[in-house]
Motif scaffolding. Structure first.
Motif, PDB file in Angstrom:
ATOM      1  N   ALA A  89       0.838  -1.203   0.000  1.00 33.31           N
ATOM      2  CA  ALA A  89       0.000   0.000   0.000  1.00 33.31           C
ATOM      3  C   ALA A  89       0.873   1.253   0.000  1.00 33.31           C
ATOM      4  O   ALA A  89       0.561   2.247  -0.681  1.00 33.31           O
ATOM      5  CB  ALA A  89      -0.920  -0.004   1.225  1.00 33.31           C
ATOM      6  N   TYR A  90       1.972   1.204   0.746  1.00 32.44           N
ATOM      7  CA  TYR A  90       2.913   2.335   0.766  1.00 32.44           C
ATOM      8  C   TYR A  90       3.540   2.521  -0.612  1.00 32.44           C
ATOM      9  O   TYR A  90       3.731   3.657  -1.076  1.00 32.44           O
ATOM     10  CB  TYR A  90       3.991   2.085   1.810  1.00 32.44           C
ATOM     11  CG  TYR A  90       5.070   3.145   1.847  1.00 32.44           C
ATOM     12  CD1 TYR A  90       4.788   4.440   2.270  1.00 32.44           C
ATOM     13  CD2 TYR A  90       6.374   2.849   1.439  1.00 32.44           C
ATOM     14  CE1 TYR A  90       5.762   5.414   2.293  1.00 32.44           C
ATOM     15  CE2 TYR A  90       7.361   3.825   1.464  1.00 32.44           C
ATOM     16  CZ  TYR A  90       7.048   5.100   1.884  1.00 32.44           C
ATOM     17  OH  TYR A  90       8.026   6.075   1.904  1.00 32.44           O
ATOM     18  N   ASP A  91       3.843   1.416  -1.289  1.00 34.83           N
ATOM     19  CA  ASP A  91       4.389   1.479  -2.647  1.00 34.83           C
ATOM     20  C   ASP A  91       3.426   2.199  -3.580  1.00 34.83           C
ATOM     21  O   ASP A  91       3.825   3.065  -4.371  1.00 34.83           O
ATOM     22  CB  ASP A  91       4.671   0.062  -3.151  1.00 34.83           C
ATOM     23  CG  ASP A  91       4.959   0.020  -4.637  1.00 34.83           C
ATOM     24  OD1 ASP A  91       6.091   0.370  -5.032  1.00 34.83           O
ATOM     25  OD2 ASP A  91       4.050  -0.354  -5.412  1.00 34.83           O
ATOM     26  N   ARG A  92       2.126   1.867  -3.503  1.00 34.00           N
ATOM     27  CA  ARG A  92       1.111   2.520  -4.342  1.00 34.00           C
ATOM     28  C   ARG A  92       0.964   3.997  -3.969  1.00 34.00           C
ATOM     29  O   ARG A  92       0.758   4.849  -4.845  1.00 34.00           O
ATOM     30  CB  ARG A  92      -0.235   1.809  -4.200  1.00 34.00           C
ATOM     31  CG  ARG A  92      -0.301   0.420  -4.798  1.00 34.00           C
ATOM     32  CD  ARG A  92      -0.031   0.414  -6.290  1.00 34.00           C
ATOM     33  NE  ARG A  92       1.403   0.435  -6.585  1.00 34.00           N
ATOM     34  CZ  ARG A  92       1.933   0.915  -7.701  1.00 34.00           C
ATOM     35  NH1 ARG A  92       1.166   1.455  -8.622  1.00 34.00           N
ATOM     36  NH2 ARG A  92       3.240   0.875  -7.903  1.00 34.00           N
ATOM     37  N   TYR A  93       1.085   4.299  -2.688  1.00 32.98           N
ATOM     38  CA  TYR A  93       0.990   5.686  -2.232  1.00 32.98           C
ATOM     39  C   TYR A  93       2.112   6.526  -2.830  1.00 32.98           C
ATOM     40  O   TYR A  93       1.867   7.618  -3.364  1.00 32.98           O
ATOM     41  CB  TYR A  93       1.041   5.733  -0.704  1.00 32.98           C
ATOM     42  CG  TYR A  93       1.410   7.085  -0.149  1.00 32.98           C
ATOM     43  CD1 TYR A  93       0.495   8.137  -0.134  1.00 32.98           C
ATOM     44  CD2 TYR A  93       2.697   7.322   0.355  1.00 32.98           C
ATOM     45  CE1 TYR A  93       0.835   9.383   0.364  1.00 32.98           C
ATOM     46  CE2 TYR A  93       3.046   8.566   0.856  1.00 32.98           C
ATOM     47  CZ  TYR A  93       2.115   9.593   0.860  1.00 32.98           C
ATOM     48  OH  TYR A  93       2.458  10.821   1.338  1.00 32.98           O
TER      49      TYR A  93
END
Length: 319
Positions: A122-126
């Motif tokens: 999710a952090y990667d997508r953020y």
């Protein structure tokens, strides 16, 4: 809390896993169905790992974490399904105490690691959506390796606490587990003492690896939603949303059943219902991941064509 006198206790050395059915005909049908699901899951996740390793265009943080997810899913189903398949066609449905201990530990470790990995993804997508120009600067390979190591370390350490607290309970009979594998709630319900403490330990671990990760994932997607709302092009918004849809799908199928199983009082424990819920986050999630991430992913389609093209060229040159 109660315990029998030590001298009068007979300690359990093995457990009996009831599985889904005692009917031979039903077991043969289930054997074929679960075997197909298992092979599809292993082959699908194995294909993702292979494509990511062979295609240099997929050597990015997003696909690096996806390959770890596929590896976890392969281990996840392999921890439980092969033994269940053997029990479906065998008259013996026993598992040793040590075997139950090991299965519970590995299954828990992989599941906890996957829970933490979903936060990292999710952090990667953020970062990719909210800070696209700084993506490679923020998510360096050094940081990616550190995050992956952190996920594996936390998962295997927390599972050790959970497993020791469960298998350290006294088991003096009965030894019949109404499940298809050694899952925490199904095992500690057989303990010869009050399990209030182990429930509390499990709740604390669940808060750490379920509530906290879900909160971080939600926070990431709130920022992502705000960033998407600023995109003027409808096509651009749809393209950006499609990169998050796969992650949100597998997160939902993983966390919802896990919350039901591990974050509720032991008094509401229902063996037959729990087996069905466990089936969702154990088998179906591992099968869903490769489908969700590859069917609508152009990068994977291109990678498959490249691999097929290279294989055809090598075969032609060999002939």
């Amino acid at each position: 809390m109660w315990m029998l006198p030590v001298q009068n206790q007979s300690w359990v050395s093995e457990f009996i896993l009831l599985g889904f059915s005692n009917d031979p005909t039903s077991n043969r049908i289930l054997f074929i169905a679960f075997l197909l699901l298992y092979l599809s899951s292993v082959l699908g996740n194995g294909l993702i790992i292979t494509l990511i390793s062979l295609d240099s265009h997929l050597h990015t943080p997003m696909y690096f974490f996806l390959s770890i997810l596929s590896l976890l899913d392969m281990g996840y189903v392999t921890t439980t399904i092969p033994q269940m398949l053997v029990h479906l066609i065998s008259s013996s449905k026993t598992i040793s105490f040590a075997g139950c201990w090991l299965q519970m530990y590995v299954f828990g470790a992989l599941g906890l690691t996957e829970s933490i990995l979903f936060v990292i993804m999710a952090y990667d997508r953020y970062v990719a959506i909210c800070h696209p120009l700084r993506y490679t600067v923020i998510l360096t390979w050094e940081l990616c390796m550190w995050l992956a190591t952190l996920a594996w370390t936390c998962g295997f350490f927390l599972s050790l606490i959970h497993t020791f607290s469960t298998m350290g309970l006294p088991y003096c009979g009965p030894n019949i587990i109404n499940h298809y594998f050694c899952e925490g709630p199904s095992v500690w319900s057989l303990a010869c003492m009050d399990t209030h403490i182990i429930e509390m330990v499990d709740l604390v671990i669940s808060v750490f690896v379920v509530v906290a990760p879900l909160s971080l994932i939600l926070a990431s997607y709130i920022h992502i939603a705000l960033a998407i709302s600023k995109i003027k092009s409808t096509q651009g918004r749809c393209k950006t949303l499609s990169t998050c849809a796969s992650h949100l799908t597998v997160v939902t199928f993983f966390y919802v059943p896990a919350i039901y199983i591990y974050m509720r009082p032991n008094s509401s424990y229902s063996p037959d219902h729990d087996k069905q819920i466990s089936f969702v986050y154990n088998i179906l999630t591992a099968l869903l991941n490769p489908m969700a991430y590859s069917l609508r992913n152009k990068d994977f389609k291109v990678a498959i064509l490249k691999v097929m093209g290279s294989g055809r060229m090598a075969w032609t040159m060999g002939c």
